[in-house]
Design a protein around this motif. Structure first.
Motif, mmCIF file in Angstrom:
data_model
loop_
_atom_site.group_PDB
_atom_site.id
_atom_site.type_symbol
_atom_site.label_atom_id
_atom_site.label_comp_id
_atom_site.label_asym_id
_atom_site.label_seq_id
_atom_site.Cartn_x
_atom_site.Cartn_y
_atom_site.Cartn_z
ATOM 1 N N GLU A 26 0.836 -1.207 0.000
ATOM 2 C CA GLU A 26 0.000 0.000 0.000
ATOM 3 C C GLU A 26 0.866 1.252 0.000
ATOM 4 O O GLU A 26 0.522 2.256 -0.636
ATOM 5 N N PHE A 29 1.948 1.885 -3.495
ATOM 6 C CA PHE A 29 0.828 2.455 -4.255
ATOM 7 C C PHE A 29 0.610 3.922 -3.892
ATOM 8 O O PHE A 29 0.424 4.781 -4.751
ATOM 9 N N ARG A 30 0.624 4.225 -2.589
ATOM 10 C CA ARG A 30 0.424 5.602 -2.139
ATOM 11 C C ARG A 30 1.514 6.525 -2.707
ATOM 12 O O ARG A 30 1.244 7.643 -3.153
ATOM 13 N N LEU A 33 1.014 7.099 -6.438
ATOM 14 C CA LEU A 33 -0.137 7.955 -6.660
ATOM 15 C C LEU A 33 0.195 9.412 -6.329
ATOM 16 O O LEU A 33 -0.072 10.329 -7.122
#
Length: 238
Positions: A26, A29-30, A33
Motif C-alpha cells: 500500500e 501504491f500511495r 499515486l
C-alpha cells in the motif's frame, strides 16, 4: 502513541511498526499515486518560479523532502516504511529520466518546450500567456540581462527550466522599440507624451508594438491605450 509509551531503541517499532507486511505494498501504491499527482500539478502550473530545476527535479526534491523529513522525528513512523518511500521515489525518478531521454513525446509532456516571448522587438502575447508571465515581469528579466529597449531583442525564449534566453540584434540592426529602462513605474508617461510630437514613432507600453506616429485609438495588437515615444537608445534625452 504518546511520549510516555515510547520505548527507546525498540527495533521492531523503529523499522517495522505494527502494520502487516501487506501494508508495504500500500505504501508503494500511495507513493506512486502522490508522486504522479505532484508531477501533474507541477506540469499544469508550469515553469514559472522553478528557476533552474526541471519539473521532474522539483518534484523529487519535494517528494524526498517529505519522505525523509518525517521518519527522524515521529516515533510512530517506521523507518522501513520511510526507506521504502525513498526507494520508490528514487527508482521512479530514474525510470522517468530514462523515458525522457528516449522519448521526445515524454520529454515534451513532462518538461514542455521553450516558449517564444519576444519576437523581433515585440512581445509575443500568446507566449506570455502560455508561461503565465506578465509584460512587467518580462521587462524585469530583460533589464536584468542589460536590455534597455525591446528593439534590441531579436528573440527571447522562456526555457524548459524557467530561465530566459535572449538573442539580440547586431548593433547596426537595432530597431526602434519600447524603452524599458528606467522601469515604467518610475516614468511619467504623460510628461514624455507631452514632450513628444504626434508624428514621432510611438510604442505600446504593454506589448511593444511600434507605430510610425502616435495612434488615436488603442494598440492594434493588444488593445491597450498607453503609448510612449519609441527609441533606439533608451537613454537618449534622459
Amino acid at each position: 502513541m504518546s511520549a510516555t509509551e515510547v520505548v527507546p531503541f525498540d527495533w521492531h517499532r523503529m523499522f517495522i511498526g505494527d502494520a502487516p507486511w501487506l501494508f508495504l505494498l500500500e505504501i508503494v501504491f500511495r507513493t506512486l499515486l502522490m508522486y504522479g499527482w505532484l508531477l501533474l500539478l507541477l506540469r499544469i502550473v508550469g515553469r514559472r518560479g522553478l528557476a533552474q530545476l526541471s519539473i521532474v527535479e522539483f518534484a523529487i526534491v519535494i517528494a524526498l523532502g517529505s519522505a525523509v523529513g518525517d521518519a527522524p522525528f515521529y516515533p510512530d513512523v517506521p523507518l522501513l516504511h520511510a526507506m521504502l518511500v525513498v526507494a520508490v521515489v528514487v527508482f521512479l525518478q530514474w525510470g522517468l529520466a530514462q523515458l525522457i531521454n528516449r522519448s521526445e513525446k515524454v520529454e515534451t509532456f513532462m518538461e514542455g518546450r521553450p516558449t517564444l516571448v519576444v519576437d523581433g522587438g515585440r512581445v509575443n502575447l500568446q507566449g506570455l500567456k502560455d508561461v503565465s508571465l506578465s509584460s512587467e515581469e518580462l521587462f524585469e528579466r530583460l533589464r536584468l540581462a542589460g536590455v534597455t529597449q525591446l528593439g534590441e531583442v531579436r528573440f527571447a525564449f522562456v526555457e524548459q527550466g524557467g530561465n530566459l534566453s535572449i538573442f539580440r540584434f547586431e548593433a547596426r540592426s537595432v530597431r526602434l522599440g519600447l524603452p524599458i529602462v528606467p522601469p515604467q513605474d518610475l516614468v511619467d508617461s504623460d510628461a514624455l507624451e507631452n514632450e513628444a510630437r504626434a508624428d514621432d514613432p510611438h510604442a505600446c507600453t504593454n506589448c511593444g508594438d511600434v507605430e510610425a506616429s502616435r495612434p488615436a485609438g488603442p494598440c492594434p495588437r493588444c488593445g491597450q491605450r498607453r503609448w510612449i515615444p519609441a527609441k533606439v537608445d533608451a537613454f537618449e534625452d534622459a
